[in-house]
Scaffold this motif. Structure first.
Motif: not given
Length: 264
Positions: A140-168
């Motif tokens: 089951e494949h997803v087509r090129v051009g499909t807009l998908c969503r990713v969520s996480g508590w990672g960094r919001t810039s190239l520098n620390p710190p990571a996010s405390d709240v869930l971002r998407e």
């Protein structure tokens, strides 16, 4: 939004680096992604964090490089039902990981077959804050051009710190040749090329292990980046590993979880 782990060179993501924040994304509506899991992994010298997602009450999928660390893991906990991981929300369920299985062909170099299945020591209580998500079936494949969503508590810039709240963030499925141009390690059958051509939105450190959700189904796992820290990203293609996932889930159902941490 989510940023992938920092790279030591043009192609390889640091396997021991923490998952990152979403760059160019937004804060998610609290508890709107009830399948999201926050992983906290401790060894003798440091604590790292990653994302993951619930696929059944006692099982979480994530990236293998999140647990492929130097030193014995002494504590491994999954938090479900969280929005702000720095606070003790009533919705949160913190459950120890009893067992994990890294794909047998996983390679640190190039993050090939970058997938791990976690067995929780007890089943999560499914409610409005904690639910599992379905994932792509074999072929089951997803087509090129499909807009998908990713969520996480990672960094919001190239520098620390990571996010405390869930971002998407919303990212587009790209043509395979874009990722192939960046690395000879890119494998179309087991990876999905994803990103924002304008290099304004991305996953980064701390986001690793989280799901790429396309049409309300998990199709990928945040895995790696290249020399450009924002574009493109190679995600683990879940459909390729669906038979392996189900094989491990069957084994989990037949096994009792011992009191100590273990891995295969």
């Amino acid at each position: 939004m989510l940023l992938l782990l920092l790279l030591t060179n043009a192609f390889v993501l640091l396997p021991w680096a923490g998952a990152g924040r979403i760059i160019g994304g937004r804060e998610a509506k609290p508890h709107s992604r009830p399948y999201m899991a926050f992983l906290k992994i401790k060894n003798a010298t440091k604590t790292s964090r990653c994302g993951g997602f619930l696929i059944r009450p006692d099982a979480v999928l994530s990236a293998a490089h999140c647990v492929d660390k130097k030193g014995r893991i002494v504590s491994f906990t999954v938090t479900l039902g969280a929005h702000n991981v720095s606070s003790q929300e009533p919705s949160q369920q913190k459950i120890p990981v009893g067992k994990w299985v890294i794909h047998p062909q996983y390679s640190r170099k190039g993050c090939i077959n970058d997938i791990v299945l976690l067995k929780l020591k007890k089943k999560a209580k499914i409610n409005e804050y904690v639910r599992y998500i379905s994932f792509a079936k074999e072929n089951e494949h997803v087509r090129v051009g499909t807009l998908c969503r990713v969520s996480g508590w990672g960094r919001t810039s190239l520098n620390p710190p990571a996010s405390d709240v869930l971002r998407e963030v919303e990212l587009k499925v790209q043509k395979e040749k874009i990722c192939q141009k960046f690395s000879s390690d890119y494998q179309p059958q087991s990876m999905i090329c994803v990103g924002d051509e304008n290099r304004k939105k991305s996953t980064y450190k701390g986001d690793s292990g989280g799901p790429l959700v396309c049409n309300e189904k998990a199709h990928g796992i945040v895995s790696r980046g290249y020399d450009d820290p924002l574009f493109p990203k190679a995600f683990t293609r879940i459909s390729y590993f669906e038979p392996w996932i189900h094989e491990q889930l069957k084994r989990f159902s037949l096994q009792d979880i011992p009191g100590s941490l273990s891995s295969d």
